[in-house]
Design a protein around this motif. Sequence first.
Motif, mmCIF file in Angstrom:
data_model
loop_
_atom_site.group_PDB
_atom_site.id
_atom_site.type_symbol
_atom_site.label_atom_id
_atom_site.label_comp_id
_atom_site.label_asym_id
_atom_site.label_seq_id
_atom_site.Cartn_x
_atom_site.Cartn_y
_atom_site.Cartn_z
ATOM 1 N N MET A 1 35.385 72.252 53.934
ATOM 2 C CA MET A 1 36.735 71.797 54.261
ATOM 3 C C MET A 1 37.339 72.645 55.380
ATOM 4 S SD MET A 1 39.048 69.542 53.701
ATOM 5 C CE MET A 1 38.729 68.773 52.136
ATOM 6 N N VAL A 2 37.237 73.958 55.272
ATOM 7 C CA VAL A 2 37.820 74.838 56.291
ATOM 8 C C VAL A 2 37.120 74.645 57.631
ATOM 9 C CG1 VAL A 2 38.092 77.251 56.965
ATOM 10 C CG2 VAL A 2 38.673 76.542 54.651
ATOM 11 N N SER A 3 35.790 74.623 57.618
ATOM 12 C CA SER A 3 35.077 74.459 58.892
ATOM 13 C C SER A 3 35.312 73.066 59.478
ATOM 14 C CB SER A 3 33.590 74.737 58.715
ATOM 15 O OG SER A 3 33.036 73.874 57.756
ATOM 16 N N GLY A 4 35.433 72.054 58.632
ATOM 17 C CA GLY A 4 35.717 70.707 59.124
ATOM 18 C C GLY A 4 37.086 70.607 59.762
ATOM 19 N N VAL A 5 38.089 71.209 59.131
ATOM 20 C CA VAL A 5 39.445 71.183 59.691
ATOM 21 C C VAL A 5 39.495 71.972 60.995
ATOM 22 C CG1 VAL A 5 41.808 71.981 59.280
ATOM 23 C CG2 VAL A 5 40.581 70.767 57.482
ATOM 24 N N VAL A 6 38.794 73.094 61.049
ATOM 25 C CA VAL A 6 38.750 73.867 62.297
ATOM 26 C C VAL A 6 38.104 73.041 63.411
ATOM 27 C CG1 VAL A 6 37.670 75.866 63.411
ATOM 28 C CG2 VAL A 6 38.822 76.138 61.210
ATOM 29 N N LEU A 7 36.991 72.390 63.107
ATOM 30 C CA LEU A 7 36.333 71.567 64.127
ATOM 31 C C LEU A 7 37.215 70.395 64.564
ATOM 32 C CD1 LEU A 7 32.609 71.410 62.983
ATOM 33 C CD2 LEU A 7 33.519 72.433 65.056
ATOM 34 N N LEU A 8 37.910 69.777 63.616
ATOM 35 C CA LEU A 8 38.814 68.684 63.974
ATOM 36 C C LEU A 8 39.940 69.181 64.880
ATOM 37 C CD1 LEU A 8 39.129 66.764 60.594
ATOM 38 C CD2 LEU A 8 38.012 65.975 62.673
ATOM 39 N N SER A 9 40.484 70.342 64.564
ATOM 40 C CA SER A 9 41.559 70.907 65.380
ATOM 41 C C SER A 9 41.075 71.241 66.788
ATOM 42 C CB SER A 9 42.109 72.174 64.729
ATOM 43 O OG SER A 9 42.602 71.881 63.447
ATOM 44 N N VAL A 10 39.922 71.872 66.880
ATOM 45 C CA VAL A 10 39.376 72.236 68.193
ATOM 46 C C VAL A 10 39.035 70.979 68.996
ATOM 47 C CG1 VAL A 10 37.426 73.362 69.344
ATOM 48 C CG2 VAL A 10 38.560 74.491 67.437
ATOM 49 N N SER A 11 38.544 69.947 68.316
ATOM 50 C CA SER A 11 38.167 68.722 69.034
ATOM 51 C C SER A 11 39.379 68.025 69.642
ATOM 52 C CB SER A 11 37.423 67.769 68.112
ATOM 53 O OG SER A 11 38.306 67.168 67.182
ATOM 54 N N LEU A 12 40.545 68.222 69.051
ATOM 55 C CA LEU A 12 41.752 67.622 69.628
ATOM 56 C C LEU A 12 42.103 68.247 70.973
ATOM 57 C CD1 LEU A 12 44.008 67.314 66.468
ATOM 58 C CD2 LEU A 12 42.809 65.490 67.675
ATOM 59 N N PHE A 13 41.854 69.560 71.108
ATOM 60 C CA PHE A 13 42.187 70.251 72.353
ATOM 61 C C PHE A 13 41.089 70.148 73.400
ATOM 62 C CE2 PHE A 13 44.748 72.491 69.136
ATOM 63 C CZ PHE A 13 46.000 72.191 69.647
ATOM 64 N N THR A 14 39.842 70.008 72.961
ATOM 65 C CA THR A 14 38.740 69.959 73.917
ATOM 66 C C THR A 14 38.260 68.543 74.195
ATOM 67 O OG1 THR A 14 37.097 70.221 72.183
ATOM 68 C CG2 THR A 14 37.923 72.237 73.228
ATOM 69 N N ALA A 15 38.762 67.573 73.451
ATOM 70 C CA ALA A 15 38.370 66.168 73.580
ATOM 71 C C ALA A 15 36.865 65.985 73.401
ATOM 72 C CB ALA A 15 38.824 65.602 74.925
ATOM 73 N N SER A 16 36.316 66.709 72.433
ATOM 74 C CA SER A 16 34.888 66.628 72.148
ATOM 75 C C SER A 16 34.636 65.653 70.996
ATOM 76 C CB SER A 16 34.342 68.007 71.786
ATOM 77 O OG SER A 16 33.011 67.907 71.347
ATOM 78 N N ILE A 17 33.956 64.565 71.299
ATOM 79 C CA ILE A 17 33.666 63.553 70.291
ATOM 80 C C ILE A 17 32.684 64.091 69.254
ATOM 81 C CG2 ILE A 17 32.707 61.250 69.915
ATOM 82 C CD1 ILE A 17 35.379 61.231 71.346
ATOM 83 N N LEU A 18 31.711 64.888 69.682
ATOM 84 C CA LEU A 18 30.721 65.431 68.755
ATOM 85 C C LEU A 18 31.383 66.339 67.715
ATOM 86 C CD1 LEU A 18 27.756 65.673 67.956
ATOM 87 C CD2 LEU A 18 27.586 67.603 69.520
ATOM 88 N N MET A 19 32.292 67.208 68.159
ATOM 89 C CA MET A 19 33.006 68.073 67.220
ATOM 90 C C MET A 19 33.858 67.254 66.264
ATOM 91 S SD MET A 19 34.493 71.443 68.949
ATOM 92 C CE MET A 19 33.637 72.257 70.261
ATOM 93 N N LEU A 20 34.461 66.199 66.766
ATOM 94 C CA LEU A 20 35.273 65.331 65.931
ATOM 95 C C LEU A 20 34.428 64.686 64.837
ATOM 96 C CD1 LEU A 20 38.067 63.851 65.554
ATOM 97 C CD2 LEU A 20 37.036 62.026 66.904
ATOM 98 N N LEU A 21 33.268 64.168 65.190
ATOM 99 C CA LEU A 21 32.394 63.511 64.214
ATOM 100 C C LEU A 21 31.857 64.492 63.178
ATOM 101 C CD1 LEU A 21 30.409 61.070 66.519
ATOM 102 C CD2 LEU A 21 32.264 60.528 64.935
ATOM 103 N N VAL A 22 31.432 65.660 63.633
ATOM 104 C CA VAL A 22 30.922 66.670 62.699
ATOM 105 C C VAL A 22 32.035 67.129 61.765
ATOM 106 C CG1 VAL A 22 29.953 68.989 62.515
ATOM 107 C CG2 VAL A 22 29.050 67.404 64.211
#
Length: 77
Positions: free
Chosen positions: A24-45
Amino acid sequence: MSFDYKRLIKFEHNIGEKDKKVRMVSGVVLLSVSLFTASILMLLVGLVLVATSYSGWCPAYSSMDKNTLGNNTASES
């Protein structure tokens, strides 16, 4: 090691509490980072990690016959 699709469709809980928290923590961190970097791969993971944490079932763990639920560890073959 043989692939058994019947294990994949059982949907038995195979994620322990510590594993859920980490996912949960790593998923939320990746979702947050993907919003700023516009990375689709990070969003999906990130979405996969949050979804598996919420459901308590991981298809990859099922295919490997792995279980992190406390004392109910899967047997190693």
